[in-house]
Scaffold this motif. Structure first.
Motif, PDB file in Angstrom:
ATOM      1  N   GLN A  25     -20.175 -18.071  -8.233  1.00 40.19           N
ATOM      2  CA  GLN A  25     -19.476 -18.715  -8.967  1.00 40.19           C
ATOM      3  C   GLN A  25     -17.863 -18.384  -8.856  1.00 40.19           C
ATOM      4  OE1 GLN A  25     -20.351 -18.553 -13.126  1.00 40.19           O
ATOM      5  NE2 GLN A  25     -18.699 -19.460 -13.782  1.00 40.19           N
ATOM      6  N   THR A  28     -10.966 -19.910 -12.288  1.00 39.68           N
ATOM      7  CA  THR A  28      -9.981 -20.773 -11.804  1.00 39.68           C
ATOM      8  C   THR A  28      -9.257 -20.253 -10.646  1.00 39.68           C
ATOM      9  OG1 THR A  28      -8.848 -19.771 -13.592  1.00 39.68           O
ATOM     10  CG2 THR A  28     -10.134 -21.814 -14.151  1.00 39.68           C
ATOM     11  N   ASN A 152     -19.677 -23.734 -20.634  1.00 37.81           N
ATOM     12  CA  ASN A 152     -18.255 -23.313 -20.784  1.00 37.81           C
ATOM     13  C   ASN A 152     -18.310 -22.213 -22.152  1.00 37.81           C
ATOM     14  OD1 ASN A 152     -17.232 -24.652 -18.898  1.00 37.81           O
ATOM     15  ND2 ASN A 152     -15.981 -26.173 -20.234  1.00 37.81           N
ATOM     16  N   ARG A 157     -20.624 -21.529 -16.983  1.00 33.88           N
ATOM     17  CA  ARG A 157     -19.333 -22.395 -16.592  1.00 33.88           C
ATOM     18  C   ARG A 157     -19.781 -23.745 -15.699  1.00 33.88           C
ATOM     19  NH1 ARG A 157     -17.306 -19.111 -19.140  1.00 33.88           N
ATOM     20  NH2 ARG A 157     -15.192 -18.054 -18.822  1.00 33.88           N
ATOM     21  N   VAL A 158     -18.915 -24.680 -15.877  1.00 29.02           N
ATOM     22  CA  VAL A 158     -19.122 -25.885 -14.940  1.00 29.02           C
ATOM     23  C   VAL A 158     -18.963 -25.388 -13.251  1.00 29.02           C
ATOM     24  CG1 VAL A 158     -18.038 -27.913 -14.451  1.00 29.02           C
ATOM     25  CG2 VAL A 158     -18.434 -27.444 -16.664  1.00 29.02           C
ATOM     26  N   PRO A 160     -17.875 -26.476  -8.972  1.00 30.96           N
ATOM     27  CA  PRO A 160     -17.649 -27.573  -8.525  1.00 30.96           C
ATOM     28  C   PRO A 160     -18.553 -28.537  -7.991  1.00 30.96           C
ATOM     29  CG  PRO A 160     -16.732 -25.403  -7.731  1.00 30.96           C
ATOM     30  CD  PRO A 160     -17.993 -25.007  -8.657  1.00 30.96           C
ATOM     31  N   GLU A 161     -18.253 -29.746  -7.424  1.00 29.69           N
ATOM     32  CA  GLU A 161     -18.729 -30.770  -6.978  1.00 29.69           C
ATOM     33  C   GLU A 161     -19.081 -30.295  -5.446  1.00 29.69           C
ATOM     34  OE1 GLU A 161     -19.333 -34.205  -9.074  1.00 29.69           O
ATOM     35  OE2 GLU A 161     -19.233 -32.082 -10.208  1.00 29.69           O
ATOM     36  N   THR A 165     -14.182 -30.387  -5.413  1.00 34.40           N
ATOM     37  CA  THR A 165     -13.351 -30.538  -6.605  1.00 34.40           C
ATOM     38  C   THR A 165     -13.986 -30.168  -7.837  1.00 34.40           C
ATOM     39  OG1 THR A 165     -14.132 -32.894  -6.435  1.00 34.40           O
ATOM     40  CG2 THR A 165     -12.169 -32.227  -4.937  1.00 34.40           C
ATOM     41  N   MET A 166     -13.317 -30.252  -8.948  1.00 35.39           N
ATOM     42  CA  MET A 166     -14.054 -30.227 -10.143  1.00 35.39           C
ATOM     43  C   MET A 166     -14.245 -31.874 -10.716  1.00 35.39           C
ATOM     44  SD  MET A 166     -14.704 -26.996 -10.472  1.00 35.39           S
ATOM     45  CE  MET A 166     -15.141 -26.788 -12.056  1.00 35.39           C
ATOM     46  N   LEU A 172     -17.720 -34.764 -17.193  1.00 36.07           N
ATOM     47  CA  LEU A 172     -18.503 -33.728 -17.848  1.00 36.07           C
ATOM     48  C   LEU A 172     -19.157 -33.976 -19.243  1.00 36.07           C
ATOM     49  CD1 LEU A 172     -15.377 -31.088 -17.073  1.00 36.07           C
ATOM     50  CD2 LEU A 172     -17.715 -31.225 -16.067  1.00 36.07           C
TER      51      LEU A 172
END
Length: 508
Positions: A25, A28, A152, A157-158, A160-161, A165-166, A172
């Protein structure tokens, strides 16, 4: 696959990745900081409810996958299990969530049911030096415990695709950030966890606090209907409305018992009430609320002036407010006005989540408090403790920030039918019992609303023997007060053991 054994003086620690593709993971800034499907294992000993036992703590991450099998988030969890259990089918599993939405599963973890709790004073106020101590009241003697951080929150956490990208906010929200999306992805995640860890045969219980009660009410239905996992119990700590409507006069009237409790605590009631025990006072106020106050609010402007004055006088008597203030609010006192007005002449406000706490505003004048003193006090104690605990006691090391409150907005609250879903789950599953635990000084999710939920959860009345209510002399986090920590865990312990139906058929 065993990657590396790390030996510590107090416990043996193992870092493992589970038999999936090893994925990392990124934060940011793009720095790789933790595995998204890995765990750290430590061994511990403790005494709980008088029983000395050894237990394993497993803390780590497990992914959430989309329908194509691509990981779209990773959830951080902490799992405590008793060692040397001969038959896991007879060992209950308690699955714990906090609320918010957007809150980490930290509050109940290190202050209520977990094996280690905050170093705070007996009333729940922060103290230095910060840290943790053993929790002899933990229910680990009767159940293993899993604490889950939704997307979150905490270290969850979310991801990435597939193209790196997010996802945007709309995506979401559809996946994670709404009443029903939250329930759906967590149910799938729990099914994976339960089967990975060999708990399919174990009795299962859900416990949620605040918004977590909305979550676990819906999860009971989702787990049963979509994952085919049946529960033995659901515990609602400081419950929300769980989709059971409380509008207009009902919403307003239900505040009065809470007002009375708060005024009693601060010695703001008339002497005739103040000299009585709290529960004696609340019994009178509850009866007046249902028999007189609620009908008066429902009548509104139709009340005669004489009745209006009589109701104002009685509400003032029970709330610690002046009759004039009650009349100025047309008999309907908003929470924020009460928090500001009750101790205005003393120069203090009272807390929202726990009205035992006092605040100091810039001006004594005004309609509501400047801030919530109880929340700042709690963050004061919890934040350093949970960060230290994971890194130095559970040996879970990551540079990702631990989110006490995470970014989950906007939250989709539409189609909230979790109360009806919980009722239907109980009807379909004769093993399933429900308990509400509430603090009398909680102004955010007041205890009388919690009672109201139980009254209206099963309108038929045929399942009332499977519902129970427990109240405590503290606030939203009723376990922060030392006597209530002991009592609440004991109530939970008894609920778990009473709900076990070995060798009894699940039928009516």
């Amino acid at each position: 696959m065993l990657l590396k054994p790390l030996l510590f003086a107090l416990s043996a620690t193992l870092l493992t990745t589970l038999p999936h593709k090893a994925l990392a993971q990124a934060d940011t800034q793009g720095q790789l900081t933790q595995q998204i499907d890995a765990q750290v294992i430590t061994e511990h000993k403790g005494t709980f409810n008088g029983e000395r036992l050894s237990y394993t703590a497993i803390t780590g991450t497990q992914p959430v996958w989309d329908k194509a099998g691509h990981p779209i988030a990773t959830l951080h969890y902490t799992y405590y299990k008793k060692n040397k259990v001969k038959d896991p089918a007879t060992r209950p599993l308690l699955i714990s969530f906090n609320g918010g939405p957007g809150s980490a599963s930290v509050w109940m973890h290190i202050a209520y049911t977990g094996p280690r709790v905050l170093k705070i004073d007996d009333e729940g106020y922060p103290m230095q030096p910060y840290g943790l101590k053993d929790n002899p009241d933990s229910v680990l003697d009767v159940a293993d415990i899993l604490f889950v951080n939704p997307v979150n929150t905490g270290y969850s956490r979310v991801l990435p695709e597939q193209d790196g990208t997010m996802a945007d906010k709309q995506t979401l929200q559809k996946r994670f950030f709404g009443v029903n999306a939250d329930i759906e992805y967590l149910a799938g995640w729990l099914n994976t966890f339960i089967n990975r860890h060999g708990r399919a045969l174990s009795p299962k219980f859900l416990i949620g606090e605040s918004y977590g009660t909305t979550r676990v009410s819906g999860l009971a239905h989702e787990l049963q209907n979509k994952q085919w996992l049946f529960l033995n119990g659901v515990v609602l700590v400081s419950p929300t409305d769980i989709g059971i409507k409380r509008q207009g006069p009902v919403k307003s009237a239900n505040r009065l018992p809470y007002f009375a409790a708060t005024a009693w605590y601060h010695k703001a009631l008339p002497e005739a009430l103040q000299k009585q025990d709290l529960l004696s006072v609340l019994k009178q106020v509850e009866a007046y609320t249902l028999d007189h106050y609620l009908p008066a609010l429902a009548k509104g402007a139709m009340l005669s002036e004489q009745t209006r004055q009589e109701v104002a006088k009685q509400v003032a008597y029970f709330s610690g407010l002046s009759q004039q203030f009650v009349l100025q609010n047309n008999l309907d006192i908003p929470n924020h006005a009460f928090w500001k007005e009750l101790l205005r002449e003393r120069g203090y406000t009272v807390g929202r989540l726990d009205s035992r706490y006092l605040g100091i505003d810039k001006r004594d004048a005004g309609e509501g408090p400047d801030y919530w003193p109880e929340l700042d006090a709690w963050l004061h104690a919890f934040t350093p403790a949970i960060n230290h605990y994971f890194r130095h006691e559970l040996n879970y090391k990551t540079d990702i920030k631990y989110n006490m409150f995470g970014d989950v907005r906007p939250w989709d609250r539409s189609n909230n039918e979790v109360g009806e879903q919980l009722r239907l789950s109980m009807a379909k599953n004769p093993y399933l019992n429900v308990m509400v635990q509430s603090g009398y000084y909680d102004g955010a999710t007041n205890y009388f609303d919690g009672k109201y939920n139980l009254w209206h959860l099963d309108p038929s009345g045929k399942m009332q023997h499977r519902l129970r209510f427990k109240g405590y002399r503290s606030g939203h986090m009723m376990y922060l007060r030392r006597p209530d920590l002991t009592q609440a865990n004991q109530d939970l312990r008894e609920f778990i053991t009473d709900s076990l139906k070995y060798n009894q058929s699940a039928k009516y």
